[in-house]
Design a protein around this motif. Structure first.
Motif, mmCIF file in Angstrom:
data_model
loop_
_atom_site.group_PDB
_atom_site.id
_atom_site.type_symbol
_atom_site.label_atom_id
_atom_site.label_comp_id
_atom_site.label_asym_id
_atom_site.label_seq_id
_atom_site.Cartn_x
_atom_site.Cartn_y
_atom_site.Cartn_z
ATOM 1 N N VAL A 138 12.764 -5.606 6.824
ATOM 2 C CA VAL A 138 12.712 -7.013 7.233
ATOM 3 C C VAL A 138 11.650 -7.808 6.493
ATOM 4 N N SER A 139 10.580 -7.133 6.036
ATOM 5 C CA SER A 139 9.583 -7.877 5.266
ATOM 6 C C SER A 139 8.763 -6.931 4.405
ATOM 7 N N VAL A 140 8.290 -7.505 3.294
ATOM 8 C CA VAL A 140 7.400 -6.792 2.388
ATOM 9 C C VAL A 140 6.182 -7.692 2.214
ATOM 10 N N ASN A 141 5.011 -7.165 2.531
ATOM 11 C CA ASN A 141 3.780 -7.946 2.445
ATOM 12 C C ASN A 141 2.810 -7.295 1.469
ATOM 13 N N GLN A 142 2.006 -8.095 0.806
ATOM 14 C CA GLN A 142 0.921 -7.616 -0.042
ATOM 15 C C GLN A 142 1.379 -6.680 -1.152
ATOM 16 N N PHE A 143 2.480 -6.981 -1.810
ATOM 17 C CA PHE A 143 2.943 -6.154 -2.926
ATOM 18 C C PHE A 143 2.174 -6.585 -4.162
ATOM 19 N N THR A 144 1.196 -5.793 -4.579
ATOM 20 C CA THR A 144 0.326 -6.146 -5.687
ATOM 21 C C THR A 144 0.386 -5.072 -6.765
ATOM 22 N N PHE A 145 0.763 -5.467 -7.992
ATOM 23 C CA PHE A 145 0.802 -4.510 -9.097
ATOM 24 C C PHE A 145 -0.565 -4.461 -9.770
ATOM 25 N N LYS A 146 -1.097 -3.248 -9.943
ATOM 26 C CA LYS A 146 -2.423 -3.063 -10.524
ATOM 27 C C LYS A 146 -2.352 -2.473 -11.926
ATOM 28 N N HIS A 147 -1.350 -1.620 -12.184
ATOM 29 C CA HIS A 147 -1.189 -0.971 -13.486
ATOM 30 C C HIS A 147 0.299 -0.861 -13.797
ATOM 31 N N ALA A 148 0.608 -0.860 -15.080
ATOM 32 C CA ALA A 148 1.993 -0.667 -15.516
ATOM 33 C C ALA A 148 2.365 0.814 -15.398
ATOM 34 N N VAL A 149 3.652 1.061 -15.226
ATOM 35 C CA VAL A 149 4.198 2.422 -15.206
ATOM 36 C C VAL A 149 4.979 2.605 -16.498
ATOM 37 N N SER A 150 4.880 3.792 -17.085
ATOM 38 C CA SER A 150 5.558 4.084 -18.345
ATOM 39 C C SER A 150 6.647 5.128 -18.142
ATOM 40 N N VAL A 151 7.611 5.129 -19.060
ATOM 41 C CA VAL A 151 8.647 6.155 -19.055
ATOM 42 C C VAL A 151 7.964 7.518 -19.112
ATOM 43 N N GLY A 152 8.383 8.433 -18.257
ATOM 44 C CA GLY A 152 7.836 9.781 -18.248
ATOM 45 C C GLY A 152 6.653 9.994 -17.318
ATOM 46 N N ASP A 153 6.072 8.912 -16.773
ATOM 47 C CA ASP A 153 5.007 9.091 -15.787
ATOM 48 C C ASP A 153 5.571 9.816 -14.563
ATOM 49 N N VAL A 154 4.749 10.608 -13.901
ATOM 50 C CA VAL A 154 5.136 11.172 -12.606
ATOM 51 C C VAL A 154 4.643 10.180 -11.561
ATOM 52 N N VAL A 155 5.588 9.542 -10.883
ATOM 53 C CA VAL A 155 5.262 8.503 -9.914
ATOM 54 C C VAL A 155 5.314 9.113 -8.518
ATOM 55 N N SER A 156 4.185 9.064 -7.810
ATOM 56 C CA SER A 156 4.083 9.618 -6.464
ATOM 57 C C SER A 156 3.945 8.479 -5.470
ATOM 58 N N LEU A 157 4.755 8.528 -4.417
ATOM 59 C CA LEU A 157 4.758 7.480 -3.407
ATOM 60 C C LEU A 157 4.266 8.061 -2.083
ATOM 61 N N TYR A 158 3.171 7.484 -1.599
ATOM 62 C CA TYR A 158 2.535 7.937 -0.366
ATOM 63 C C TYR A 158 2.680 6.848 0.691
ATOM 64 N N GLY A 159 2.791 7.244 1.960
ATOM 65 C CA GLY A 159 2.898 6.256 3.025
ATOM 66 C C GLY A 159 2.281 6.737 4.321
ATOM 67 N N ARG A 160 1.941 5.755 5.153
ATOM 68 C CA ARG A 160 1.475 6.050 6.511
ATOM 69 C C ARG A 160 1.900 4.916 7.419
ATOM 70 N N VAL A 161 2.150 5.251 8.653
ATOM 71 C CA VAL A 161 2.560 4.254 9.636
ATOM 72 C C VAL A 161 1.346 3.419 10.016
ATOM 73 N N GLU A 162 1.486 2.108 9.879
ATOM 74 C CA GLU A 162 0.421 1.173 10.250
ATOM 75 C C GLU A 162 0.575 0.718 11.695
ATOM 76 N N LYS A 163 1.842 0.480 12.100
ATOM 77 C CA LYS A 163 2.077 -0.110 13.421
ATOM 78 C C LYS A 163 3.490 0.226 13.875
ATOM 79 N N ILE A 164 3.606 0.530 15.151
ATOM 80 C CA ILE A 164 4.929 0.703 15.761
ATOM 81 C C ILE A 164 5.054 -0.357 16.839
ATOM 82 N N GLY A 165 6.055 -1.226 16.700
ATOM 83 C CA GLY A 165 6.305 -2.273 17.679
ATOM 84 C C GLY A 165 7.497 -1.906 18.549
ATOM 85 N N ARG A 166 7.994 -2.883 19.301
ATOM 86 C CA ARG A 166 9.164 -2.648 20.156
ATOM 87 C C ARG A 166 10.383 -2.255 19.336
#
Length: 151
Positions: free
Chosen positions: A67-95
């Motif tokens: 429903v929404s994406v907030n604070q999407f900020t790019f800090k560095h470019a990604v290159s072909v062949g990089d190993v991209v790791s995506l980490y996450g944690r729950v910030e909030k659970i609503g109704r």
């Protein structure tokens, strides 16, 4: 024969929040690059959305929608062949919603590995029913008002 225990050969971000979970790893390919040879921001955003949906899907035990994406900020470019790791944690659970904080890290240069924080974002997902309407995230918290007791 002695078996040596495996060590984690992929780098782990040094200042990663302890509640962050590795949700996905992916290697971008040439077709994911723009004219400058960098990976499209949209490709990275889609990977973040895909990985970020894992936790809310498990928590809500059903369909979810972004429903929404907030604070999407790019800090560095990604290159072909990089190993991209995506980490996450729950910030909030609503109704009816779950907000997840995501961080993306890229590992490059296998001979002398380097780790870069690529981007981070907060994404909110809403739990939906079969008709696409919002529903409670945790159905077990619902009370059934249609039940009648018989004596």
């Amino acid at each position: 024969m002695t078996v040596t225990p495996k060590t984690n050969i992929l780098l782990c971000p040094p200042d990663l929040h302890p509640e962050m979970e590795l949700l996905m790893r992916v290697i971008p390919m040439p077709q994911d690059a723009n004219g400058n040879g960098d990976i499209f921001g949209g490709w990275i955003m889609s990977q973040v959305d895909l990985a970020g949906s894992i936790l809310p899907g498990i928590i809500s035990r059903g369909r979810i929608a972004t429903v929404s994406v907030n604070q999407f900020t790019f800090k560095h470019a990604v290159s072909v062949g990089d190993v991209v790791s995506l980490y996450g944690r729950v910030e909030k659970i609503g109704r009816t919603s779950v907000t997840v904080h995501m961080e993306v890290w890229a590992e490059r240069n296998p001979r002398q590995p380097q780790l870069f924080k690529v981007t981070e974002a907060n994404i909110t997902y809403v739990a939906i029913d079969d008709e696409g309407k919002p529903r409670l995230v945790k159905p077990e918290t619902q009370t059934d008002t249609n039940t009648t007791s018989s004596s």
